[in-house]
Design a protein around this motif. Sequence first.
Motif, PDB file in Angstrom:
ATOM      1  N   GLU A  36       0.835  -1.201   0.000  1.00 49.42           N
ATOM      2  CA  GLU A  36       0.000   0.000   0.000  1.00 49.42           C
ATOM      3  C   GLU A  36       0.880   1.266   0.000  1.00 49.42           C
ATOM      4  O   GLU A  36       0.627   2.210  -0.752  1.00 49.42           O
ATOM      5  N   HIS A  37       1.925   1.261   0.817  1.00 48.67           N
ATOM      6  CA  HIS A  37       2.828   2.414   0.862  1.00 48.67           C
ATOM      7  C   HIS A  37       3.689   2.502  -0.398  1.00 48.67           C
ATOM      8  O   HIS A  37       4.024   3.605  -0.840  1.00 48.67           O
ATOM      9  N   HIS A  38       4.025   1.362  -0.987  1.00 49.29           N
ATOM     10  CA  HIS A  38       4.762   1.381  -2.260  1.00 49.29           C
ATOM     11  C   HIS A  38       3.919   2.078  -3.329  1.00 49.29           C
ATOM     12  O   HIS A  38       4.432   2.876  -4.119  1.00 49.29           O
ATOM     13  N   ARG A  39       2.631   1.769  -3.361  1.00 53.41           N
ATOM     14  CA  ARG A  39       1.727   2.380  -4.345  1.00 53.41           C
ATOM     15  C   ARG A  39       1.636   3.890  -4.100  1.00 53.41           C
ATOM     16  O   ARG A  39       1.696   4.687  -5.040  1.00 53.41           O
ATOM     17  N   ALA A  40       1.519   4.298  -2.845  1.00 55.23           N
ATOM     18  CA  ALA A  40       1.439   5.728  -2.516  1.00 55.23           C
ATOM     19  C   ALA A  40       2.747   6.436  -2.882  1.00 55.23           C
ATOM     20  O   ALA A  40       2.726   7.567  -3.393  1.00 55.23           O
ATOM     21  N   LEU A  41       3.875   5.786  -2.644  1.00 50.45           N
ATOM     22  CA  LEU A  41       5.169   6.355  -3.016  1.00 50.45           C
ATOM     23  C   LEU A  41       5.257   6.513  -4.536  1.00 50.45           C
ATOM     24  O   LEU A  41       5.710   7.541  -5.034  1.00 50.45           O
ATOM     25  N   TYR A  42       4.821   5.494  -5.241  1.00 53.10           N
ATOM     26  CA  TYR A  42       4.804   5.555  -6.706  1.00 53.10           C
ATOM     27  C   TYR A  42       3.996   6.761  -7.188  1.00 53.10           C
ATOM     28  O   TYR A  42       4.450   7.526  -8.033  1.00 53.10           O
ATOM     29  N   THR A  62       4.292  -1.472 -12.094  1.00 52.24           N
ATOM     30  CA  THR A  62       5.043  -2.729 -12.088  1.00 52.24           C
ATOM     31  C   THR A  62       6.525  -2.475 -12.357  1.00 52.24           C
ATOM     32  O   THR A  62       7.398  -3.015 -11.666  1.00 52.24           O
ATOM     33  N   ASP A  63       6.822  -1.627 -13.339  1.00 55.27           N
ATOM     34  CA  ASP A  63       8.221  -1.297 -13.644  1.00 55.27           C
ATOM     35  C   ASP A  63       8.875  -0.522 -12.505  1.00 55.27           C
ATOM     36  O   ASP A  63      10.052  -0.723 -12.206  1.00 55.27           O
ATOM     37  N   TYR A  64       8.126   0.372 -11.888  1.00 50.97           N
ATOM     38  CA  TYR A  64       8.645   1.158 -10.770  1.00 50.97           C
ATOM     39  C   TYR A  64       9.082   0.239  -9.626  1.00 50.97           C
ATOM     40  O   TYR A  64      10.189   0.356  -9.106  1.00 50.97           O
ATOM     41  N   VAL A  65       8.213  -0.666  -9.259  1.00 52.98           N
ATOM     42  CA  VAL A  65       8.541  -1.605  -8.183  1.00 52.98           C
ATOM     43  C   VAL A  65       9.754  -2.450  -8.571  1.00 52.98           C
ATOM     44  O   VAL A  65      10.677  -2.635  -7.775  1.00 52.98           O
ATOM     45  N   ALA A  66       9.783  -2.928  -9.813  1.00 54.83           N
ATOM     46  CA  ALA A  66      10.892  -3.776 -10.267  1.00 54.83           C
ATOM     47  C   ALA A  66      12.224  -3.022 -10.303  1.00 54.83           C
ATOM     48  O   ALA A  66      13.269  -3.600  -9.990  1.00 54.83           O
ATOM     49  N   GLN A  67      12.197  -1.733 -10.649  1.00 49.96           N
ATOM     50  CA  GLN A  67      13.441  -0.976 -10.829  1.00 49.96           C
ATOM     51  C   GLN A  67      13.830  -0.116  -9.629  1.00 49.96           C
ATOM     52  O   GLN A  67      14.993   0.295  -9.525  1.00 49.96           O
ATOM     53  N   ASP A  70      12.190  -3.480  -5.677  1.00 44.17           N
ATOM     54  CA  ASP A  70      12.648  -4.871  -5.647  1.00 44.17           C
ATOM     55  C   ASP A  70      14.068  -4.993  -6.189  1.00 44.17           C
ATOM     56  O   ASP A  70      14.344  -5.814  -7.072  1.00 44.17           O
ATOM     57  N   VAL A  71      14.961  -4.163  -5.683  1.00 44.17           N
ATOM     58  CA  VAL A  71      16.363  -4.160  -6.107  1.00 44.17           C
ATOM     59  C   VAL A  71      17.254  -4.177  -4.860  1.00 44.17           C
ATOM     60  O   VAL A  71      16.842  -3.735  -3.786  1.00 44.17           O
ATOM     61  N   PRO A  72      18.466  -4.691  -4.984  1.00 45.03           N
ATOM     62  CA  PRO A  72      19.351  -4.798  -3.812  1.00 45.03           C
ATOM     63  C   PRO A  72      19.659  -3.472  -3.122  1.00 45.03           C
ATOM     64  O   PRO A  72      19.826  -3.426  -1.908  1.00 45.03           O
ATOM     65  N   GLY A  73      19.712  -2.348  -3.849  1.00 49.12           N
ATOM     66  CA  GLY A  73      20.065  -1.063  -3.252  1.00 49.12           C
ATOM     67  C   GLY A  73      18.954  -0.397  -2.466  1.00 49.12           C
ATOM     68  O   GLY A  73      19.183   0.551  -1.722  1.00 49.12           O
ATOM     69  N   TYR A  74      17.722  -0.911  -2.622  1.00 49.75           N
ATOM     70  CA  TYR A  74      16.577  -0.304  -1.927  1.00 49.75           C
ATOM     71  C   TYR A  74      16.693  -0.523  -0.429  1.00 49.75           C
ATOM     72  O   TYR A  74      16.994  -1.616   0.048  1.00 49.75           O
ATOM     73  N   ASN A  75      16.426   0.524   0.328  1.00 52.01           N
ATOM     74  CA  ASN A  75      16.407   0.454   1.784  1.00 52.01           C
ATOM     75  C   ASN A  75      15.256   1.336   2.242  1.00 52.01           C
ATOM     76  O   ASN A  75      15.262   2.544   1.967  1.00 52.01           O
ATOM     77  N   PRO A  76      14.261   0.787   2.943  1.00 52.93           N
ATOM     78  CA  PRO A  76      13.115   1.604   3.353  1.00 52.93           C
ATOM     79  C   PRO A  76      13.483   2.748   4.299  1.00 52.93           C
ATOM     80  O   PRO A  76      12.738   3.715   4.411  1.00 52.93           O
ATOM     81  N   ASN A  77      14.652   2.670   4.929  1.00 50.89           N
ATOM     82  CA  ASN A  77      15.113   3.794   5.753  1.00 50.89           C
ATOM     83  C   ASN A  77      15.610   4.949   4.886  1.00 50.89           C
ATOM     84  O   ASN A  77      15.721   6.085   5.366  1.00 50.89           O
ATOM     85  N   GLY A  78      15.908   4.676   3.634  1.00 51.82           N
ATOM     86  CA  GLY A  78      16.382   5.699   2.703  1.00 51.82           C
ATOM     87  C   GLY A  78      15.272   6.395   1.940  1.00 51.82           C
ATOM     88  O   GLY A  78      15.533   7.281   1.126  1.00 51.82           O
TER      89      GLY A  78
END
Length: 164
Positions: A36-42, A62-67, A70-78
């Motif tokens: 839900e928060h991923h969608r709001a961020l998008y 879908t592309d936003y989440v994938a790129q 859902d990538v190794p560099g993603y950190n929810p604290n960032g």
Amino acid sequence: MDIDEFDESTFASLHRQAADAGFDFTTMAELGDTAEHHRALYELNKTCSSDIPGRGEFYTYTDYVAQRIDVPGYNPNGVILAVHDSRWAGMTATSLHPAKGVAFSEMTGVLRSHRGRGLSLALKLHAIQFVQAAGYRWLVAFHHPGNAAAIGMNRRLGFVDYGR
């Protein structure tokens, strides 16, 4: 930007100004790193990105989440959000890349209705604190050459042009 050379004291009043204007700052980790928060961020990122010169069509969700998520560099604290009256007014997203030894400023944006209050700069300061806490020395950002506001803000913070 060399994080070790950054002097945050130059910008100390920004946090107070944002708080006085009714803005709070939180992270995706604090809110909950949920679909839900991923969608709001998008949606927030898409809206803010529409003003970037030469941006073109924005990712599909879908592309936003994938790129971006859902990538190794993603950190929810960032992923830091400026919140006003329980609504997201701005965001910055910073990814970590240990193999390269750098953090990357993915996006900083504020809704038009909340611009002109120093929020982009305050968000970027939070991003710098995140990068410092993660133990990184370098923060990298890329901009469209026509995005004078973003370039000016980053130069004010101490970003320098690096060889192409």
